[in-house]
Design a protein around this motif. Sequence first.
Motif, PDB file in Angstrom:
ATOM      1  N   VAL A 314     -20.058 -32.897  -4.706  1.00 38.32           N
ATOM      2  CA  VAL A 314     -19.538 -34.086  -5.389  1.00 38.32           C
ATOM      3  C   VAL A 314     -18.809 -33.659  -6.664  1.00 38.32           C
ATOM      4  N   GLN A 315     -19.439 -32.767  -7.410  1.00 36.72           N
ATOM      5  CA  GLN A 315     -18.808 -32.255  -8.628  1.00 36.72           C
ATOM      6  C   GLN A 315     -17.540 -31.467  -8.300  1.00 36.72           C
ATOM      7  N   ASN A 316     -17.586 -30.708  -7.203  1.00 41.50           N
ATOM      8  CA  ASN A 316     -16.391 -29.947  -6.810  1.00 41.50           C
ATOM      9  C   ASN A 316     -15.253 -30.881  -6.430  1.00 41.50           C
ATOM     10  N   ALA A 317     -15.579 -31.979  -5.738  1.00 42.09           N
ATOM     11  CA  ALA A 317     -14.541 -32.942  -5.364  1.00 42.09           C
ATOM     12  C   ALA A 317     -13.884 -33.539  -6.601  1.00 42.09           C
ATOM     13  N   ALA A 318     -14.687 -33.814  -7.625  1.00 40.10           N
ATOM     14  CA  ALA A 318     -14.124 -34.360  -8.861  1.00 40.10           C
ATOM     15  C   ALA A 318     -13.198 -33.350  -9.538  1.00 40.10           C
ATOM     16  N   ALA A 319     -13.657 -32.105  -9.664  1.00 41.66           N
ATOM     17  CA  ALA A 319     -12.862 -31.082 -10.346  1.00 41.66           C
ATOM     18  C   ALA A 319     -11.612 -30.716  -9.560  1.00 41.66           C
ATOM     19  N   ARG A 320     -11.783 -30.488  -8.258  1.00 41.92           N
ATOM     20  CA  ARG A 320     -10.639 -30.109  -7.438  1.00 41.92           C
ATOM     21  C   ARG A 320      -9.677 -31.287  -7.267  1.00 41.92           C
ATOM     22  N   GLY A 321     -10.226 -32.508  -7.271  1.00 44.99           N
ATOM     23  CA  GLY A 321      -9.363 -33.680  -7.192  1.00 44.99           C
ATOM     24  C   GLY A 321      -8.488 -33.812  -8.421  1.00 44.99           C
ATOM     25  N   ASP A 322      -9.067 -33.574  -9.608  1.00 42.15           N
ATOM     26  CA  ASP A 322      -8.262 -33.590 -10.836  1.00 42.15           C
ATOM     27  C   ASP A 322      -7.174 -32.524 -10.774  1.00 42.15           C
ATOM     28  N   ALA A 396     -10.525 -23.820  -5.893  1.00 43.55           N
ATOM     29  CA  ALA A 396      -9.374 -23.927  -6.787  1.00 43.55           C
ATOM     30  C   ALA A 396      -8.196 -23.123  -6.244  1.00 43.55           C
ATOM     31  N   ALA A 397      -8.478 -21.955  -5.671  1.00 36.02           N
ATOM     32  CA  ALA A 397      -7.403 -21.122  -5.121  1.00 36.02           C
ATOM     33  C   ALA A 397      -6.734 -21.798  -3.936  1.00 36.02           C
ATOM     34  N   GLN A 398      -7.509 -22.475  -3.120  1.00 38.77           N
ATOM     35  CA  GLN A 398      -6.936 -23.171  -1.964  1.00 38.77           C
ATOM     36  C   GLN A 398      -6.110 -24.370  -2.400  1.00 38.77           C
ATOM     37  N   ILE A 399      -6.541 -25.059  -3.457  1.00 38.26           N
ATOM     38  CA  ILE A 399      -5.710 -26.132  -4.013  1.00 38.26           C
ATOM     39  C   ILE A 399      -4.388 -25.552  -4.499  1.00 38.26           C
ATOM     40  N   ASP A 400      -4.443 -24.427  -5.180  1.00 35.62           N
ATOM     41  CA  ASP A 400      -3.211 -23.788  -5.652  1.00 35.62           C
ATOM     42  C   ASP A 400      -2.316 -23.393  -4.484  1.00 35.62           C
ATOM     43  N   ASP A 401      -2.908 -22.879  -3.406  1.00 36.20           N
ATOM     44  CA  ASP A 401      -2.119 -22.513  -2.233  1.00 36.20           C
ATOM     45  C   ASP A 401      -1.416 -23.739  -1.653  1.00 36.20           C
ATOM     46  N   ALA A 402      -2.146 -24.842  -1.554  1.00 36.42           N
ATOM     47  CA  ALA A 402      -1.555 -26.065  -1.015  1.00 36.42           C
ATOM     48  C   ALA A 402      -0.430 -26.569  -1.905  1.00 36.42           C
ATOM     49  N   LEU A 403      -0.635 -26.522  -3.207  1.00 34.18           N
ATOM     50  CA  LEU A 403       0.406 -26.981  -4.133  1.00 34.18           C
ATOM     51  C   LEU A 403       1.645 -26.089  -4.061  1.00 34.18           C
ATOM     52  N   ALA A 404       1.443 -24.795  -3.852  1.00 35.74           N
ATOM     53  CA  ALA A 404       2.588 -23.887  -3.724  1.00 35.74           C
ATOM     54  C   ALA A 404       3.402 -24.224  -2.479  1.00 35.74           C
ATOM     55  N   ILE A 405       2.710 -24.487  -1.371  1.00 36.23           N
ATOM     56  CA  ILE A 405       3.410 -24.880  -0.144  1.00 36.23           C
ATOM     57  C   ILE A 405       4.118 -26.207  -0.355  1.00 36.23           C
ATOM     58  N   TRP A 406       3.438 -27.151  -1.000  1.00 33.48           N
ATOM     59  CA  TRP A 406       4.025 -28.471  -1.227  1.00 33.48           C
ATOM     60  C   TRP A 406       5.290 -28.365  -2.092  1.00 33.48           C
ATOM     61  N   SER A 407       5.273 -27.491  -3.080  1.00 38.96           N
ATOM     62  CA  SER A 407       6.462 -27.291  -3.908  1.00 38.96           C
ATOM     63  C   SER A 407       7.626 -26.756  -3.079  1.00 38.96           C
ATOM     64  N   GLN A 408       7.315 -25.852  -2.151  1.00 35.42           N
ATOM     65  CA  GLN A 408       8.359 -25.346  -1.260  1.00 35.42           C
ATOM     66  C   GLN A 408       8.920 -26.462  -0.385  1.00 35.42           C
ATOM     67  N   VAL A 409       8.021 -27.297   0.105  1.00 36.60           N
ATOM     68  CA  VAL A 409       8.450 -28.428   0.944  1.00 36.60           C
ATOM     69  C   VAL A 409       9.396 -29.328   0.170  1.00 36.60           C
ATOM     70  N   LEU A 410       9.000 -29.699  -1.037  1.00 32.36           N
ATOM     71  CA  LEU A 410       9.823 -30.621  -1.827  1.00 32.36           C
ATOM     72  C   LEU A 410      11.189 -30.023  -2.140  1.00 32.36           C
ATOM     73  N   ALA A 411      11.211 -28.715  -2.340  1.00 34.95           N
ATOM     74  CA  ALA A 411      12.480 -28.042  -2.657  1.00 34.95           C
ATOM     75  C   ALA A 411      13.433 -28.078  -1.470  1.00 34.95           C
ATOM     76  N   GLU A 412      12.918 -28.194  -0.258  1.00 29.37           N
ATOM     77  CA  GLU A 412      13.760 -28.204   0.934  1.00 29.37           C
ATOM     78  C   GLU A 412      14.168 -29.600   1.378  1.00 29.37           C
TER      79      GLU A 412
END
Length: 419
Positions: A314-322, A396-412
């Motif tokens: 539950v705490q991880n969901a809050a932190a990773r969600g932020d 946290a690393a997996q959230i960062d990985d997802a955000l990196a992919i998402w940034s690539q998507v938006l750029a295309e």
Amino acid sequence: MTELSPILKQATPVTVDHGAGCYLYDTDGRRFLDFTAGIGVTSTGHCHPHVVAAAQAQVARLIHGQYTTVMHRPLLELTERLGTVLPDGLDSLFFANSGSEAVEAALRLARQATGRPNVIVFHGGFHGRTVAAASMTTSGTRFSAGFSPLMAGVHVAPFPTAYRYGWTEEEATAFALRELDYILATLTSPAETAAFIVEPVLGEGGYVPGSRAFFRGLRERADRHGILLVFDEIQTGFGRTGKFFGHQHFDVRPDVITIAKGLASGFPLSGIAASHDLMAKAWPGSQGGTYGGNAVACAAAIATLEVIESEGLVQNAAARGDQLLAGLRDCDSKAIGDVRGLGLLVGAEFTTAAGEPDRETATLAQRLAVEKGLLLLTCGAHMNVVRMIPPLVVSAAQIDDALAIWSQVLAELPGPTQP
């Protein structure tokens, strides 16, 4: 040759071989970061070892013990274990298989307990695909079209969807409560209204959180008129929003909650919780079912609750969600009109330059993400919201990985569609 119904369409082209944690692996061995979690179901990740071991052990002891014929220990233990996390006063449980069944059980209880025929649901809510549940679903006509007449006695009130109205949260909340009062004055008398049935965060309706003032307004009206307040926690429960149940963000007491999805890490199990006194008002024979409270599903649910507690999910969901929400808001894209959510229940709404829903770009973004190894889904009335619902074990690393992919998507993506 037989085949699956042609109406069943996959959101991705992936054929899964196996899963582990936040990853799915296809039959060619390619790895995908899964931010769908089976539509919010695999709360402890794919094949969590503790859940797997519990299910395997139970399969060797008892697979099915129909719970109105015999009782079994996993059901008794789960019932007791849920008592440690359920809201105060909700001390009686009925178990079923699917979210739709839980919603219909809550509806049946509300009508039988109050002796009133009508319910009020809220615009954009999703409650299931069975006839009664679909009759209460307003997140999209695809869930209720083509098999009318639907169930009578359902009235729809506004949800405070500030972005859609173009208002502040305060303005949208005031409007929604004012219109609810008008509905009670013009469409369904309080004396004939059994329940308000509402999601703490709209799910299929576009990942829209409600507001504290709105839910407190519902509670006040429910108390004044003897109406039951039913929170549909099927997608928002079991830590998904960064609190154990979504309504806990708003400090409001429910009379009934519905549960499913993240409860059993992928095994089919759902239910409703209410007070003993309220549940006792259900009519004899109104609760039951062949597979409800299945022994293996109950064992998996007990293990799921143990993992949620021991790993601080539950705490991880809050932190990773932020982290996820902030990262998505930092992404620079004129194609996205709004980013919103609670915990690991986050949506990005795609709009045109004129502010209209942009389904085409949302669909393209979702497909590009899949090509790059990130599994996502869309939702919303116009299917223009890309939603991210990773397992609660996400790092946290997996959230960062997802955000990196998402940034690539938006750029295309192409520029937003011009008016």
